[in-house]
Write an enzyme that holds these catalytic residues in place. Structure first.
Site, PDB file in Angstrom:
ATOM      1  CG  LEU A 198      -1.798  -1.247   1.402  1.00  0.00           C
ATOM      2  CD1 LEU A 198      -2.617  -1.155   2.688  1.00  0.00           C
ATOM      3  CD2 LEU A 198      -2.732  -1.410   0.200  1.00  0.00           C
ATOM      4  CG  HIS A 228      18.594  34.228  19.114  1.00  0.00           C
ATOM      5  ND1 HIS A 228      19.003  34.548  17.835  1.00  0.00           N
ATOM      6  CD2 HIS A 228      19.712  34.228  19.894  1.00  0.00           C
ATOM      7  CE1 HIS A 228      20.318  34.737  17.848  1.00  0.00           C
ATOM      8  NE2 HIS A 228      20.770  34.546  19.085  1.00  0.00           N
TER       9      HIS A 228
END
Ligand code: FAD
Ligand code: NAD
Length: 467
Positions: A38, A445
């Site tokens: 599949l 940051h």
């Protein structure tokens, strides 16, 4: 005969997601797949194996070229074990396709292996090697996907003149791979083999690679990939591909109409894919296929036959796994009586080269063509602390927003991890954020994401902090 509320033909990301959502919504569901595994193109010969090879070849290139600058010395030579790389890729595919079988079981979806073809609008014949069965379904979803496209004069021999499918399972690294088509497949797989040591020449018909993306992205990726050693031949029209033994010769004409000849040992044809409906016998149900080979659908993804829908690569629109998935959910929810919605403008496009390329919304060229007044803000990755720390300084984030309202209309990125970063832009645009909204949000940051905030500051009133 087994009867179902819904039968899905094809088990790619469109089909299997549609089946899961139908089952979640209480529908008795079957899925039919002609192959023994599949997952469709995406899991078997598309997204997943290509990303496995991109990751492996990236590690190899780092070990070869970049470890030293990080203070890592490798005793002896770095050696490529290509066979193992390909085996690892096969293992990754295997894990993923088994995952889909698990999900089918978990959601009590009946899986049929065999070629599905319409007997009529509510019956599907399923032909396997062993037998032919017929099932009945109130509703049917066609999710039969696509296959590689080619040019009329090219004979794809699958040995030396190949498509992406073969390029994912080669037994050797080419010496010189000639890539016809500088789109997503050509660049991703071209980069894989360049990293592994092949000479790579990309022959592109248009005047730039990635011709549908923002021009700034084409320019930046061309620059970086040239540095990596890939050769580009844009505005070249291929006219002939011939193979003699292990040699492949490609003839093309450049923009001055001069004939150019390329000689290599492999030719990868990556000029787009085409919808796949062979063997489906759509005519038995009266389903209309258009002149482009796509199953014709309306805005509800409904075909001209009321109980038959179609999704993914076999219908119009971008040939992307996440687009197919959204459409699978859309049809399942429509069948359940809900009112789903897909914002096609906000389906992101990503190229998984390194640096990555990612886009959402309108390009600068589209806005100009549509006569929209817009502002643009761009921030280079090289100005980020995070980029300097990792050494990934190529690329930029570019934000396009409405000149009057500041609403973000398009975001275009090149750089490290921008495939993940584009989600911030999609979210912002889904909520119709302005560039100022982004510029006032705290971005951790040091991250690559800070480029998004800086580009937003640049777009709002040209006041990036770190430039
Ligand atoms: P498919 O995945 O093509 O699945 C269709 C399935 O239907 C197949 O398994 C087929 O065997 C089956 N089928 C067809 N006809 C019948 C029938 N009559 N009976 C039974 N079964 C049938 N997209 C991305 O978004 N990101 C990527 O990184 C990415 N990388 C890619 C890399 C490569 C090399 C390629 C080739 C494609 C890539 N794509 C990527 C595109 C992506 O694979 C497709 O957009 C996606 O698979 C489409 O899903 P789908 O469900 O419409 O069809
Ligand atoms: P593509 O449409 O991305 O690129 C095809 C390229 O071939 C284009 O640049 C086109 O201008 C060029 N071309 C067309 N005819 C040509 C000719 N005669 N001579 C030279 N160049 C020619 O198609 P693709 O790269 O084959 O990929 C097929 C599909 O698979 C795409 O729709 C893509 O969305 C999907 N895909 C997606 C990803 C991803 O999302 N990262 C990765 C691989 C594939």
């Amino acid at each position: 005969m087994s009867t179902y509320d819904v039968a899905v033909i094809g088990s790619g990301p469109g089909g299997y997601v549609a089946a899961i959502r139908c089952a979640q919504l209480g529908m008795k569901t079957a899925i039919i797949e002609k192959y023994s595994t599949l997952g469709g193109t995406c899991l078997n010969v598309g997204c997943i194996p290509s990303k496995a090879l991109l990751d492996s070849s990236h590690h190899y290139e780092d070990a070869l070229k970049h470890f030293e600058e990080h203070g890592i010395d490798i005793p002896g030579d770095v050696k490529l074990n290509f066979k193992k790389m390909i085996e690892r890729k096969a293992g990754v595919v295997d894990q993923n396709v088994k995952g889909i079988s698990f999900l089918m079981d978990k959601n009590k979806i009946d899986v049929y292996e065999g070629l599905g073809s319409f007997k009529d609008a509510t019956h599907i014949n399923i032909a396997s090697e062993k037998e032919t069965k017929t099932i009945e379904a109130k509703n049917i979803i066609i999710a039969t996907g696509s296959k590689p496209g080619s040019l009329p004069f090219i004979d794809i021999d699958k040995e030396r003149v190949i498509t992406s499918t073969e390029a994912l399972s080669l037994s050797e690294v080419p010496k010189h791979m000639i890539v016809i088509g500088g789109g997503v497949i050509g660049l991703e797989l071209g980069q894989v083999y360049r990293r592994l040591g092949a000479e790579v020449s990309v022959v592109e018909y248009m005047d730039r690679i990635l011709p549908t993306m923002d021009k700034a992205q084409s320019k930046e990726l061309t620059k970086v990939m040239k540095k990596q050693g890939v050769k580009f031949y844009t505005s070249h029209k291929v006219s002939e591909v011939t193979r003699k033994g292990k040699e492949v010769t490609i003839k093309a004409t450049d923009k001055k109409d001069k004939e150019v000849t390329f000689t290599g040992d492999y030719c990868l044809v990556s000029v787009g894919r085409k919808p796949f409906t062979e063997g489906l016998k759509a005519e038995n149900a009266g389903v209309k296929i258009n002149e482009r080979g796509q199953v014709e659908v309306d805005e509800h993804l409904q075909t001209n036959v009321d109980n038959i829908y179609a999704i993914g690569d076999v219908v119009k629109g971008a040939m992307l796994a996440h687009k197919a998935e959204e459409e699978g959910v859309f049809v399942a929810e429509t069948l359940a009586g809900q009112k789903p919605h897909i914002n096609y403008n906000l389906i992101p496009g990503v190229v998984y080269t390194w640096p990555e390329v990612a886009s959402v919304g309108k390009t600068e060229e589209q806005l100009t063509e549509e006569g929209v007044a817009f502002k643009s803000g761009q921030f280079p990755m090289r100005a980020l602390g995070r980029s300097r720390a990792s050494g990934d300084t190529d690329g930029f984030v570019k934000i396009l927003c409405d000149k009057e309202t500041d609403e973000i209309l398009g975001v275009h990125m090149v750089g490290a991890r921008v495939a993940d970063l584009i989600t911030e832009a999609v979210t912002a645009m889904e909520f119709r954020a302005s560039a100022e909204d982004i510029s006032r949000m705290s971005h951790a940051h040091p991250t690559y994401g800070e480029a998004m905030k800086e580009a937003a500051l640049a777009a709002t009133d040209n006041r990036p902090i770190h430039m």
